[in-house]
Design a protein around this motif. Structure first.
Motif, short mmCIF file in Angstrom:
data_model
loop_
_atom_site.label_atom_id
_atom_site.label_comp_id
_atom_site.label_asym_id
_atom_site.label_seq_id
_atom_site.Cartn_x
_atom_site.Cartn_y
_atom_site.Cartn_z
N THR A 87 60.36 35.61 14.57
CA THR A 87 59.15 34.82 14.40
C THR A 87 59.16 34.10 13.04
O THR A 87 58.81 32.92 12.96
CB THR A 87 57.94 35.78 14.48
N LEU A 88 59.59 34.82 12.02
CA LEU A 88 59.66 34.21 10.69
C LEU A 88 60.69 33.07 10.69
O LEU A 88 60.47 32.02 10.08
CB LEU A 88 60.03 35.26 9.63
N LEU A 89 61.78 33.27 11.42
CA LEU A 89 62.82 32.24 11.48
C LEU A 89 62.34 31.00 12.25
O LEU A 89 62.67 29.87 11.87
CB LEU A 89 64.08 32.81 12.13
N ILE A 90 61.57 31.21 13.30
CA ILE A 90 61.05 30.05 14.06
C ILE A 90 60.10 29.25 13.16
O ILE A 90 60.13 28.02 13.13
CB ILE A 90 60.35 30.49 15.36
N ALA A 91 59.26 29.98 12.40
CA ALA A 91 58.31 29.28 11.52
C ALA A 91 59.02 28.66 10.32
O ALA A 91 58.59 27.63 9.81
CB ALA A 91 57.25 30.25 11.03
N ARG A 92 60.11 29.31 9.87
CA ARG A 92 60.83 28.86 8.67
C ARG A 92 62.34 28.84 8.93
O ARG A 92 63.08 29.73 8.49
CB ARG A 92 60.51 29.82 7.52
N PRO A 93 62.80 27.79 9.68
CA PRO A 93 64.23 27.76 10.05
C PRO A 93 65.18 27.68 8.85
O PRO A 93 66.39 27.86 9.02
CB PRO A 93 64.34 26.50 10.91
N ASP A 94 64.66 27.40 7.66
CA ASP A 94 65.53 27.33 6.48
C ASP A 94 65.96 28.72 6.01
O ASP A 94 66.92 28.84 5.24
CB ASP A 94 64.79 26.64 5.33
N LEU A 95 65.27 29.77 6.44
CA LEU A 95 65.58 31.12 5.94
C LEU A 95 66.95 31.58 6.42
O LEU A 95 67.35 31.30 7.56
CB LEU A 95 64.51 32.12 6.40
N GLN A 96 67.65 32.32 5.58
CA GLN A 96 68.91 32.96 6.01
C GLN A 96 68.53 34.36 6.48
O GLN A 96 68.34 35.25 5.67
CB GLN A 96 69.87 33.07 4.84
N MET A 97 68.41 34.50 7.78
CA MET A 97 67.81 35.71 8.35
C MET A 97 68.88 36.65 8.91
O MET A 97 69.76 36.23 9.65
CB MET A 97 66.85 35.29 9.47
N THR A 98 68.77 37.92 8.54
CA THR A 98 69.59 38.96 9.16
C THR A 98 68.66 39.85 9.95
O THR A 98 67.60 40.26 9.46
CB THR A 98 70.33 39.78 8.07
N LEU A 99 69.05 40.14 11.19
CA LEU A 99 68.22 40.99 12.06
C LEU A 99 69.02 42.25 12.36
O LEU A 99 70.09 42.19 12.98
CB LEU A 99 67.89 40.24 13.35
N LEU A 100 68.50 43.37 11.89
CA LEU A 100 69.23 44.63 12.01
C LEU A 100 68.52 45.57 12.97
O LEU A 100 67.30 45.70 12.94
CB LEU A 100 69.33 45.29 10.63
N ASP A 101 69.30 46.22 13.82
CA ASP A 101 68.74 47.29 14.64
C ASP A 101 69.87 48.24 15.04
O ASP A 101 71.03 47.84 15.14
CB ASP A 101 68.05 46.75 15.89
N GLY A 102 69.49 49.48 15.26
CA GLY A 102 70.46 50.48 15.70
C GLY A 102 70.74 50.39 17.20
O GLY A 102 71.66 51.03 17.70
N THR A 103 69.93 49.60 17.91
CA THR A 103 70.10 49.47 19.37
C THR A 103 70.64 48.10 19.73
O THR A 103 70.00 47.08 19.42
CB THR A 103 68.74 49.70 20.08
N GLN A 104 71.77 48.07 20.39
CA GLN A 104 72.45 46.82 20.69
C GLN A 104 71.73 45.96 21.75
O GLN A 104 71.70 44.74 21.65
CB GLN A 104 73.88 47.15 21.17
N LYS A 105 71.15 46.63 22.74
CA LYS A 105 70.61 45.87 23.89
C LYS A 105 69.57 44.84 23.49
O LYS A 105 69.59 43.71 23.95
CB LYS A 105 69.97 46.84 24.90
N LYS A 106 68.66 45.27 22.61
CA LYS A 106 67.60 44.34 22.22
C LYS A 106 68.17 43.21 21.34
O LYS A 106 67.73 42.07 21.42
CB LYS A 106 66.50 45.08 21.45
N LEU A 107 69.17 43.55 20.55
CA LEU A 107 69.77 42.54 19.67
C LEU A 107 70.43 41.44 20.48
O LEU A 107 70.42 40.27 20.09
CB LEU A 107 70.82 43.19 18.75
N HIS A 108 70.99 41.81 21.61
CA HIS A 108 71.65 40.83 22.47
C HIS A 108 70.62 39.81 22.96
O HIS A 108 70.86 38.60 22.95
CB HIS A 108 72.31 41.58 23.64
N PHE A 109 69.46 40.31 23.37
CA PHE A 109 68.36 39.42 23.79
C PHE A 109 67.99 38.47 22.65
O PHE A 109 67.85 37.26 22.83
CB PHE A 109 67.14 40.24 24.24
N VAL A 110 67.81 39.03 21.46
CA VAL A 110 67.37 38.23 20.31
C VAL A 110 68.42 37.14 19.99
O VAL A 110 68.08 35.96 19.83
CB VAL A 110 67.17 39.14 19.07
N ASP A 111 69.67 37.54 19.97
CA ASP A 111 70.76 36.62 19.64
C ASP A 111 70.81 35.45 20.64
O ASP A 111 70.80 34.28 20.25
CB ASP A 111 72.08 37.41 19.67
#
Ligand code: SAM
Length: 237
Positions: A87-111
């Motif tokens: 959400t922060l990245l959509i509002a501020r596409p200039d940010l260098q965003m890292t999204l971390l999670d211990g669960t792969q499945k949700k990360l795949h959706f996000v990516d």
């Protein structure tokens, strides 16, 4: 699908102007979330109004209390389906965003979802306490965020090691926080943090929310974060 005007107004109440591109991206994110949720458990909130208030606006509230500088390095810890990080990245596409999670499945959706709208975030599949000991991530970020991941005492050990001195960690909380903050006070100090401001507000009809802003004032001692089992069994006191 979502009421974009309602989202625009909600964001405006945080002093945030969302342009048409951002509103379209939020709409597509909501659509993808609801669609993917039919076969993968991403969230309990799937109605458009709920997504706007409890996911998008709740996440965007971070930007009402903290404005990252242009292309700031940000990390969202335990991002799940991308909240608040995507959400922060959509509002501020200039940010260098890292999204971390211990669960792969949700990360795949996000990516996939972010890529489909032309946005880039670094996706990091790791436990926070492991990545926090790696030099490429340790004390590298201007901002770390976390929503609904752990109790503030443990959460501080997960998150503060990522933040550079001078940077900020924002813990997003929905329940009463006084006791949790008091219990975490010494842990925050040991980890090189100092509570800066505590901002409580009402998220429309969804109840109270608290944003705890913690400044990184000195380096985190190398022994933190400790291994998961230690953090769970012997929370910092
Ligand atoms: N932040 C998202 C939100 O508010 O919608 C997800 C919240 S969900 C309740 C908690 C997430 O934190 C899960 O996706 C879980 O895998 C992740 N998580 C919990 N502890 C973690 C840790 N130590 N390292 C990495 N991820 C963690």
């Amino acid at each position: 699908m979502i009421d974009k005007e309602d989202l625009r107004k909600g964001a405006e109440s945080f002093g945030l102007a969302l342009d048409e591109t951002a509103l379209d991206r939020f709409d597509r994110y909501a659509e993808a979330l609801a669609e993917t949720n039919k076969h993968l458990n991403l969230t309990a909130i799937t109605d458009p109004e709920g997504i706007v208030t409890k996911h998008f606006l709740d996440s965007l509230s971070v930007l009402s209390v903290y404005s990252p500088k242009h292309s700031a390095r940000c990390i969202d810890i335990g991002t799940g389906a991308g909240f608040p990080g995507s959400t922060l990245l959509i509002a501020r596409p200039d940010l260098q965003m890292t999204l971390l999670d211990g669960t792969q499945k949700k990360l795949h959706f996000v990516d996939e979802t972010l890529q489909s709208m032309g946005l880039y975030a670094k996706i990091l599949h790791s436990r926070a306490e492991e990545a926090g000991q790696r030099s490429e991530y340790r004390e590298q970020f201007d901002l770390a965020t976390a929503r609904a991941v752990a109790n503030l005492r443990e959460l501080s050990e997960y998150c503060l090691p990522f933040v550079k001195v001078g940077g900020t960690f924002i813990a997003m909380k929905s329940q009463k926080t006084e006791e949790e903050i008091a219990e975490a006070a010494n842990a925050i100090h040991l980890l090189g943090g100092r509570i800066d401001t505590i901002h409580t507000f009402s998220l429309r009809d969804a109840g109270e929310r608290t944003l705890i802003l913690i400044k990184k004032v000195s380096q985190t001692p190398p022994k933190y974060p400790r291994p998961s089992a230690k953090i769970a069994k012997q929370p910092l006191k």
